[in-house]
Design a protein around this motif. Structure first.
Motif, PDB file in Angstrom:
ATOM      1  N   ALA A  81       0.774  -1.130   0.062  1.00 51.79           N
ATOM      2  CA  ALA A  81       0.070   0.077  -0.041  1.00 51.79           C
ATOM      3  C   ALA A  81       0.903   1.161  -0.066  1.00 51.79           C
ATOM      4  CB  ALA A  81      -0.924  -0.113   1.302  1.00 51.79           C
ATOM      5  N   ALA A  82       0.572   2.185  -0.829  1.00 47.56           N
ATOM      6  CA  ALA A  82       1.285   3.440  -0.823  1.00 47.56           C
ATOM      7  C   ALA A  82       0.604   4.342   0.001  1.00 47.56           C
ATOM      8  CB  ALA A  82       1.631   3.901  -2.232  1.00 47.56           C
ATOM      9  N   PHE A  83       0.959   5.773  -0.176  1.00 47.89           N
ATOM     10  CA  PHE A  83       0.251   6.977   0.618  1.00 47.89           C
ATOM     11  C   PHE A  83      -0.038   7.812  -0.454  1.00 47.89           C
ATOM     12  CE2 PHE A  83       2.865   4.570   3.262  1.00 47.89           C
ATOM     13  CZ  PHE A  83       2.481   4.200   4.477  1.00 47.89           C
ATOM     14  N   PRO A  84      -0.994   7.756  -1.151  1.00 46.65           N
ATOM     15  CA  PRO A  84      -1.383   8.458  -2.364  1.00 46.65           C
ATOM     16  C   PRO A  84      -1.653  10.098  -1.811  1.00 46.65           C
ATOM     17  CG  PRO A  84      -3.308   7.043  -1.886  1.00 46.65           C
ATOM     18  CD  PRO A  84      -2.253   6.535  -1.087  1.00 46.65           C
ATOM     19  N   GLN A  85      -2.127  10.436  -0.776  1.00 52.15           N
ATOM     20  CA  GLN A  85      -2.428  11.488  -0.363  1.00 52.15           C
ATOM     21  C   GLN A  85      -1.090  12.385  -0.307  1.00 52.15           C
ATOM     22  OE1 GLN A  85      -2.880   9.040   1.311  1.00 52.15           O
ATOM     23  NE2 GLN A  85      -1.994   9.234   3.663  1.00 52.15           N
ATOM     24  N   ASP A  86       0.238  11.719   0.067  1.00 53.87           N
ATOM     25  CA  ASP A  86       1.400  12.195   0.229  1.00 53.87           C
ATOM     26  C   ASP A  86       2.282  12.338  -1.028  1.00 53.87           C
ATOM     27  OD1 ASP A  86       0.567  12.884   2.987  1.00 53.87           O
ATOM     28  OD2 ASP A  86       1.065  10.967   3.552  1.00 53.87           O
ATOM     29  N   ILE A  87       1.920  11.799  -2.172  1.00 52.76           N
ATOM     30  CA  ILE A  87       2.928  11.665  -3.156  1.00 52.76           C
ATOM     31  C   ILE A  87       3.202  12.939  -3.686  1.00 52.76           C
ATOM     32  CG2 ILE A  87       3.068  10.684  -5.456  1.00 52.76           C
ATOM     33  CD1 ILE A  87       1.455   8.103  -4.672  1.00 52.76           C
ATOM     34  N   THR A  88       2.030  13.977  -3.584  1.00 55.79           N
ATOM     35  CA  THR A  88       2.514  15.198  -4.341  1.00 55.79           C
ATOM     36  C   THR A  88       3.648  16.030  -3.421  1.00 55.79           C
ATOM     37  OG1 THR A  88       0.815  16.133  -2.809  1.00 55.79           O
ATOM     38  CG2 THR A  88       0.225  15.526  -5.398  1.00 55.79           C
ATOM     39  N   GLU A  89       3.895  15.535  -2.167  1.00 48.01           N
ATOM     40  CA  GLU A  89       4.859  16.009  -1.370  1.00 48.01           C
ATOM     41  C   GLU A  89       6.207  15.251  -1.354  1.00 48.01           C
ATOM     42  OE1 GLU A  89       3.324  16.404   2.699  1.00 48.01           O
ATOM     43  OE2 GLU A  89       1.740  17.529   2.061  1.00 48.01           O
ATOM     44  N   GLY A  90       6.105  14.030  -2.361  1.00 51.77           N
ATOM     45  CA  GLY A  90       7.486  13.344  -2.352  1.00 51.77           C
ATOM     46  C   GLY A  90       7.402  12.066  -1.830  1.00 51.77           C
ATOM     47  N   ASN A  91       6.317  11.949  -1.085  1.00 52.01           N
ATOM     48  CA  ASN A  91       6.332  10.809  -0.108  1.00 52.01           C
ATOM     49  C   ASN A  91       6.209   9.635  -0.904  1.00 52.01           C
ATOM     50  OD1 ASN A  91       6.224   8.703   1.995  1.00 52.01           O
ATOM     51  ND2 ASN A  91       4.641   9.788   2.989  1.00 52.01           N
ATOM     52  N   ILE A  92       7.132   8.725  -1.414  1.00 51.86           N
ATOM     53  CA  ILE A  92       6.852   7.419  -2.477  1.00 51.86           C
ATOM     54  C   ILE A  92       7.089   6.156  -1.307  1.00 51.86           C
ATOM     55  CG2 ILE A  92       7.452   8.737  -4.394  1.00 51.86           C
ATOM     56  CD1 ILE A  92      10.181   7.187  -4.390  1.00 51.86           C
TER      57      ILE A  92
END
Length: 255
Positions: A81-92
């Protein structure tokens, strides 16, 4: 028992790779942390990244705003599972569900790239490795026993059903650390579930009321089980002198 520890060594350069060691227990769901330094206004449709293990099996794939489930290897389907709400902040970062000993010592790598925002099918920066980490999976040893035979002046310390292979130390009179050549230790591994059973034996020097301590340490979880016999009397387990170790209850049998 739920224990996760992460050791991070980050080279402070602009395109450095984070190298991590993630420790967890069987059945838990550790996060594999990774941050990609993105331009401030990066659109998710310009971002591409994926995770793979040391066999080049893909754990997770993200391309131009979409998760690419078809690229994920069957061993990791429904486990990532990823963290889609945080991807825009570079959290991959991704979370690996339900770890087993088959995941132990796996090396995971994250690769990423950003497309050119001006519409050309080119990269703002090319694909490169962003993060790398090794996962260490453990099973805690829950119990320890210390059996003392006053007739033969021997002490036997046992623990079982844990992983990885534990480290054992003996102390006499609370302070003196017994030389390993005076200790007979056997660690047997079950060929099916890979768990260890440890038996360690010493001949106790000194008088009829020995003071001995057996310490069994799980190196992945940094947990030590302690069994003590002080002047012939069993004592409650206590933290070792290191102070940072967690301690579980012990049983002492004298006969």
């Amino acid at each position: 028992m739920f224990i996760i520890s992460v050791a991070c060594f980050l080279l402070l350069v602009s395109d450095a790779t984070e190298v991590l060691y993630v420790n967890t227990t069987v059945g838990e769901s550790p996060v594999l942390p990774c941050i990609l330094m993105l331009p401030a206004t990066t659109d998710l449709k310009l971002l591409r990244f994926y995770w793979q293990d040391d066999r080049a099996y893909v754990l997770y794939s993200f391309n131009k705003g979409k998760e690419m489930h078809e690229h994920v290897h069957e061993l990791y389907r429904d486990r990532i599972a990823a963290f889609p709400q945080d991807i825009t902040e570079g959290n991959i970062s991704v979370k690996l569900e339900n770890t087993t000993l088959e995941d132990n010592q796996r090396v995971f790598q994250a690769f990423g790239a950003v497309f050119d925002s001006r519409g050309r099918n080119r990269f703002e920066f090319e694909f490169r490795q962003i993060c790398q980490m090794t996962l260490h999976v453990a099973v805690p040893y829950k119990n320890i026993s210390l059996n003392v035979n006053k007739e033969t002046m021997t002490a036997v310390c046992t623990t079982q059903r844990g992983f990885p292979k534990p480290l054992v130390k003996w102390r006499l009179h609370s302070q003196h650390l017994l030389d390993l050549q005076d200790v007979n230790t056997t660690a047997l591994q079950d060929p099916h579930d890979h768990l260890y059973t440890l038996t360690s034996t010493i001949v106790i020097p000194g008088g009829p009321d020995p003071s001995v301590t057996c310490l069994v340490h799980n190196p992945t979880l940094n947990v030590t089980l302690i069994a003590m016999l002080n002047n012939g009397e069993a004592e409650t387990s206590r933290p070792s002198l290191a102070g940072a170790l967690m301690v579980a209850a012990a049983a002492v049998l004298i006969y």
